[in-house]
Design a protein around this motif. Structure first.
Motif, short mmCIF file in Angstrom:
data_model
loop_
_atom_site.label_atom_id
_atom_site.label_comp_id
_atom_site.label_asym_id
_atom_site.label_seq_id
_atom_site.Cartn_x
_atom_site.Cartn_y
_atom_site.Cartn_z
N LEU A 1 0.81 -1.21 0.00
CA LEU A 1 0.00 0.00 0.00
C LEU A 1 0.85 1.27 0.00
O LEU A 1 0.51 2.25 -0.66
CB LEU A 1 -0.95 0.00 1.20
CG LEU A 1 -1.95 -1.15 1.22
CD1 LEU A 1 -2.90 -1.00 2.41
CD2 LEU A 1 -2.74 -1.23 -0.07
N LEU A 2 1.97 1.23 0.73
CA LEU A 2 2.85 2.39 0.73
C LEU A 2 3.48 2.58 -0.65
O LEU A 2 3.54 3.70 -1.18
CB LEU A 2 3.94 2.23 1.79
CG LEU A 2 4.93 3.39 1.90
CD1 LEU A 2 4.20 4.70 2.22
CD2 LEU A 2 5.97 3.10 2.98
N ASN A 3 3.95 1.50 -1.27
CA ASN A 3 4.52 1.59 -2.62
C ASN A 3 3.48 2.10 -3.61
O ASN A 3 3.77 2.91 -4.49
CB ASN A 3 5.03 0.22 -3.08
CG ASN A 3 6.42 -0.08 -2.57
OD1 ASN A 3 7.07 0.78 -1.98
ND2 ASN A 3 6.87 -1.30 -2.77
N TYR A 4 2.27 1.58 -3.48
CA TYR A 4 1.17 1.99 -4.35
C TYR A 4 0.93 3.49 -4.22
O TYR A 4 0.79 4.22 -5.21
CB TYR A 4 -0.08 1.20 -3.95
CG TYR A 4 -1.34 1.54 -4.69
CD1 TYR A 4 -1.44 1.39 -6.07
CD2 TYR A 4 -2.48 1.98 -3.99
CE1 TYR A 4 -2.62 1.67 -6.73
CE2 TYR A 4 -3.66 2.25 -4.65
CZ TYR A 4 -3.73 2.10 -6.02
OH TYR A 4 -4.90 2.38 -6.67
N ALA A 5 0.91 3.97 -2.97
CA ALA A 5 0.65 5.39 -2.72
C ALA A 5 1.79 6.27 -3.22
O ALA A 5 1.56 7.32 -3.84
CB ALA A 5 0.41 5.61 -1.23
N VAL A 6 3.03 5.85 -2.98
CA VAL A 6 4.19 6.63 -3.45
C VAL A 6 4.19 6.68 -4.97
O VAL A 6 4.47 7.72 -5.58
CB VAL A 6 5.51 6.03 -2.93
CG1 VAL A 6 6.71 6.74 -3.56
CG2 VAL A 6 5.59 6.14 -1.41
N THR A 7 3.89 5.55 -5.61
CA THR A 7 3.85 5.50 -7.07
C THR A 7 2.83 6.49 -7.62
O THR A 7 3.12 7.22 -8.58
CB THR A 7 3.49 4.07 -7.55
OG1 THR A 7 4.49 3.17 -7.11
CG2 THR A 7 3.40 4.01 -9.07
N GLN A 8 1.66 6.53 -7.02
CA GLN A 8 0.63 7.45 -7.49
C GLN A 8 1.03 8.91 -7.27
O GLN A 8 0.75 9.77 -8.11
CB GLN A 8 -0.70 7.15 -6.79
CG GLN A 8 -1.32 5.83 -7.19
CD GLN A 8 -1.51 5.69 -8.68
OE1 GLN A 8 -2.06 6.59 -9.33
NE2 GLN A 8 -1.05 4.59 -9.26
N CYS A 9 1.70 9.18 -6.16
CA CYS A 9 2.21 10.54 -5.91
C CYS A 9 3.16 10.97 -7.01
O CYS A 9 3.03 12.04 -7.62
CB CYS A 9 2.95 10.61 -4.58
SG CYS A 9 1.93 10.56 -3.11
N LEU A 10 4.16 10.11 -7.27
CA LEU A 10 5.18 10.44 -8.26
C LEU A 10 4.59 10.52 -9.66
O LEU A 10 5.01 11.35 -10.47
CB LEU A 10 6.30 9.39 -8.22
CG LEU A 10 7.16 9.40 -6.96
CD1 LEU A 10 8.15 8.23 -6.98
CD2 LEU A 10 7.93 10.72 -6.82
N TYR A 11 3.62 9.66 -9.95
CA TYR A 11 2.97 9.68 -11.27
C TYR A 11 2.29 11.03 -11.50
O TYR A 11 2.46 11.66 -12.56
CB TYR A 11 1.96 8.54 -11.36
CG TYR A 11 1.16 8.54 -12.63
CD1 TYR A 11 1.72 8.08 -13.83
CD2 TYR A 11 -0.14 9.01 -12.66
CE1 TYR A 11 1.00 8.10 -15.01
CE2 TYR A 11 -0.87 9.02 -13.84
CZ TYR A 11 -0.30 8.56 -14.99
OH TYR A 11 -1.01 8.57 -16.17
N THR A 12 1.55 11.50 -10.51
CA THR A 12 0.85 12.78 -10.65
C THR A 12 1.84 13.93 -10.72
O THR A 12 1.69 14.84 -11.54
CB THR A 12 -0.13 12.99 -9.48
OG1 THR A 12 -1.03 11.88 -9.41
CG2 THR A 12 -0.94 14.26 -9.67
N TYR A 13 2.87 13.91 -9.87
CA TYR A 13 3.89 14.96 -9.93
C TYR A 13 4.53 15.01 -11.31
O TYR A 13 4.80 16.08 -11.85
CB TYR A 13 4.97 14.70 -8.88
CG TYR A 13 4.59 15.04 -7.46
CD1 TYR A 13 3.81 16.15 -7.17
CD2 TYR A 13 5.04 14.27 -6.39
CE1 TYR A 13 3.46 16.46 -5.86
CE2 TYR A 13 4.70 14.57 -5.08
CZ TYR A 13 3.91 15.66 -4.82
OH TYR A 13 3.58 15.98 -3.53
N THR A 14 4.80 13.84 -11.89
CA THR A 14 5.45 13.77 -13.20
C THR A 14 4.58 14.40 -14.28
O THR A 14 5.05 15.20 -15.10
CB THR A 14 5.76 12.30 -13.58
OG1 THR A 14 6.63 11.74 -12.60
CG2 THR A 14 6.42 12.21 -14.94
N ILE A 15 3.32 14.05 -14.29
CA ILE A 15 2.39 14.60 -15.29
C ILE A 15 2.32 16.12 -15.19
O ILE A 15 2.40 16.83 -16.19
CB ILE A 15 0.98 14.00 -15.11
CG1 ILE A 15 0.97 12.54 -15.54
CG2 ILE A 15 -0.06 14.79 -15.90
CD1 ILE A 15 -0.34 11.84 -15.28
#
Length: 222
Positions: free
Chosen positions: A81-95
């Protein structure tokens, strides 16, 4: 994969991305992409069967690069869940950090087949990670979490892009993450809030410039 094949694939991605920017995703044709690369349509189909496959390849590349960055910083793979959440954070920041990519995201999110395949892509990635953990995550809850989360994210980011809401990116990320984790229905409310806050802190402390530089394959002008 041979060097020649890799080079052609990269050219297809780069040329497609620039055509999407100039003409718009929906108005860009397979013929235009093939002509810009200097190959026939039949040759292009060898690499990508459909136009949406090219855009989905870009999305998947971003997500895989994010997983790689997280892995390089030795986050425990079992912390699903932490990896999932970090991934989504970074994905949005990247976009949001790449204005070109943001424009493509906004337009592509209106295309039903892209929305559908993007949701399927995220579900597939999450299910693979779930197999490595002790969590008993139900398939229907994964689908609901990802589908509802994506819909909310698209709406909020579209309004943010058009300057129609008074939210910052962290507000949007936190809202989307809370929604996704609550809908998975495997941990209590307190744990959800702790994971989201922790994920945002981790994402903010990772070297996002390192991540952005790895996308030059399709974000640089050609």
């Amino acid at each position: 994969m041979s060097n020649k094949k890799i080079d052609i694939e990269e050219q297809i991605i780069k040329k497609s991305f620039n055509l999407f920017l100039v003409n718009g995703y929906e108005k860009t044709t397979i013929r235009q992409i093939a002509d810009s690369v200097g190959i026939g349509r039949g040759h292009l189909y060898y690499y990508f069967k459909k136009k949406e496959d090219i855009l989905l390849f870009i999305y998947k590349t971003i997500l895989n690069k994010i997983y790689e960055l997280i892995s390089n910083h030795r986050m425990n793979d079992s912390e699903l869940l932490l990896n999932y959440a970090v991934t989504q954070c970074l994905y949005t920041y990247t976009i949001v950090r790449y204005e070109k990519l943001f424009r493509i995201y906004i337009e592509a999110s209106k295309v039903p087949v892209i929305r559908k395949e993007y949701v399927n892509l995220l579900i597939e990635l999450f299910e693979k990670k779930a197999l490595e953990t002790h969590y008993n995550v139900k398939e229907k809850d994964i689908y609901i979490s990802v589908a509802v989360g994506c819909a909310g994210e698209e709406e909020l980011l579209r309004r943010y892009y058009n300057k129609e809401i008074g939210l910052d990116i962290e507000d949007i990320i936190k809202s989307v993450l809370l929604t996704r984790l609550f809908l998975l229905d495997i941990i209590d409310k307190k744990e959800v809030y702790e994971i989201v806050d922790n994920a945002i802190d981790i994402a903010n402390n990772l070297n996002i410039d390192e991540l952005l530089e790895s996308f030059d394959i399709f974000l640089n002008k050609v």
